[in-house]
Design a protein around this motif. Structure first.
Motif, PDB file in Angstrom:
ATOM      1  N   THR A  41      -8.617   4.407   0.659  1.00  0.00           N
ATOM      2  CA  THR A  41      -8.865   4.756  -0.745  1.00  0.00           C
ATOM      3  C   THR A  41      -7.753   5.618  -1.335  1.00  0.00           C
ATOM      4  OG1 THR A  41     -10.243   6.591   0.042  1.00  0.00           O
ATOM      5  CG2 THR A  41     -11.372   4.564  -0.616  1.00  0.00           C
TER       6      THR A  41
ATOM      7  N   THR B 127     -11.001  13.041  -1.086  1.00  0.00           N
ATOM      8  CA  THR B 127     -10.597  11.686  -0.714  1.00  0.00           C
ATOM      9  C   THR B 127     -10.035  11.610   0.695  1.00  0.00           C
ATOM     10  OG1 THR B 127     -10.059  11.235  -3.036  1.00  0.00           O
ATOM     11  CG2 THR B 127      -9.193   9.694  -1.394  1.00  0.00           C
TER      12      THR B 127
ATOM     13  N   GLU C  80      -2.862   6.137  -5.362  1.00  0.00           N
ATOM     14  CA  GLU C  80      -3.273   7.436  -5.890  1.00  0.00           C
ATOM     15  C   GLU C  80      -2.202   8.507  -5.663  1.00  0.00           C
ATOM     16  OE1 GLU C  80      -6.003   7.955  -7.594  1.00  0.00           O
ATOM     17  OE2 GLU C  80      -6.900   5.976  -7.281  1.00  0.00           O
TER      18      GLU C  80
ATOM     19  N   HIS D 141       0.826  -1.201   0.000  1.00  0.00           N
ATOM     20  CA  HIS D 141       0.000   0.000   0.000  1.00  0.00           C
ATOM     21  C   HIS D 141       0.866   1.259   0.000  1.00  0.00           C
ATOM     22  CE1 HIS D 141      -3.494  -2.490   1.898  1.00  0.00           C
ATOM     23  NE2 HIS D 141      -3.401  -2.650   0.593  1.00  0.00           N
TER      24      HIS D 141
ATOM     25  N   THR E  16      -5.953   6.540   5.117  1.00  0.00           N
ATOM     26  CA  THR E  16      -7.120   6.495   4.226  1.00  0.00           C
ATOM     27  C   THR E  16      -6.945   5.376   3.210  1.00  0.00           C
ATOM     28  OG1 THR E  16      -7.400   8.894   4.451  1.00  0.00           O
ATOM     29  CG2 THR E  16      -8.536   7.813   2.604  1.00  0.00           C
TER      30      THR E  16
END
Length: 333
Positions: free
Chosen positions: A246, A305, A250, A179, A244
């Motif tokens: 999500t 986000t 990103e 991640h 986070t």
């Protein structure tokens, strides 16, 4: 200030911060200590970079410090083990240095990043990584404010290598399921930033010149637009990105609702430090070649986000910064 319980994931968590004795890294460490984290700081303390032991003078007995270069794969492989979060902030930040010594910039901003990610893949796949990227990789903007869909056209070696480092993190997230996400920082400033020169941010040398009674030098016509984030706001963004789910895979722009041209910024700083002055001077050729013109970010994605938006006004942040260096300049000049 954000309530501490928002960040309860960090209570007793093992945290590794590369570039931990630098400006942003030490500010992040201070916040994490307050949140109950067990913090390890990695820094090379190479003189031309931002590390400074005084940055942690108030928390030195509450963190572990390892004087190590992120280019040492064996050391990083050892340090990465058992960590819950990695805030990967170490980097060569000078755009001009990257043009003069591109190999070193490549080693630190790209090759070392790949080694760190390989260490995670081999020794700690459950770690969460937040990588400090830069708005410099966009190059000269086609439109303002710049969002994450803007074309990427770096104008210097630093931008290219930071882009490679950023994309390695996204690749390892997508392929190896480690991640990771990246924050594209804009001009971050505040207590602890390098003020010896303009290697980290031009605001540092501006503050030093003010305090030393020298003029602030504003290059070009002074009408170039910029946005700024006070370091406390940048730290909040790093923490929010880390917790986070999500955010994984990103990239997020940081930025501000305030943007200002450099002449007006110099005027504001002189107002905050009476007796100071500034001069409009021609661009040095080596800097003009890599100047990006106007720039300010669209941080809508980070707001939507991560729930992040900057809280500290430019005026307040500059005043805090000036006050800090008036008191502590002996440790930074």
């Amino acid at each position: 200030m954000i309530a501490l319980d928002v960040y309860s994931d960090f209570d007793r968590a093992n945290i590794l911060i590369t570039g931990g004795l630098g400006f942003i890294g030490s500010s992040l460490a201070r916040r994490l200590v307050r949140l109950g984290s067990k913090v390890t700081l990695v820094d090379s303390l190479i003189p031309q970079y931002g590390g400074n032991l005084f940055n942690i003078h108030d928390i030195e007995d509450q963190v572990r410090v390892n004087i190590t270069d992120v280019r040492d794969p064996h050391a990083m492989a050892h340090l990465i083990q058992g960590q819950d979060f990695l805030f990967n902030l170490a980097g060569q930040t000078s755009h001009l240095d990257s043009m003069k010594d591109p190999r070193t910039d490549l080693d630190i901003n790209a090759s070392a990043q790949l080694s760190i990610l390989e260490a995670c893949r081999q020794h700690n796949t459950s770690i969460k990584i937040v990588f400090a990227s830069t708005r410099q990789l966009y190059g000269k903007p086609d439109y303002l404010p710049v969002d994450e869909t803007h074309p990427i056209r770096p104008v210097d070696v630093n931008g290219i290598n930071k882009l490679a480092g950023e994309w390695y993190h996204l690749l390892y997230n997508n392929v190896h399921h480690i991640h990771a996400c990246a924050l594209r920082l804009t001009n971050t400033y505040g207590p602890g930033m390098r003020v010896k020169d303009a290697r980290q941010t031009f605001l540092g040398i501006w503050i030093r010149n003010l305090i030393e009674g020298k003029p602030i030098l504003v290059y070009g016509d002074g009408l170039q637009l910029r946005d700024f984030n006070y370091v406390d706001d940048t730290v909040d963004a790093l923490l929010k990105a880390a917790i986070t789910p999500t955010a994984n895979g990103e990239v997020f722009n940081l930025g501000s609702r305030e943007y200002i041209n450099l002449k007006d910024l110099a005027t504001l700083m002189v107002e905050l430090y009476p007796g100071g002055n500034y001069e409009i001077v021609p661009f040095p050729g080596e800097l003009k070649a890599i100047d990006i013109g106007d720039y300010y970010s669209d941080y809508t994605k980070a707001h939507q986000t991560l729930g992040w938006s900057p809280q500290v006004s430019l005026r307040d942040g500059l005043q805090h910064s000036l006050d800090y260096y008036i008191q502590h300049h002996a440790h930074y000049w």
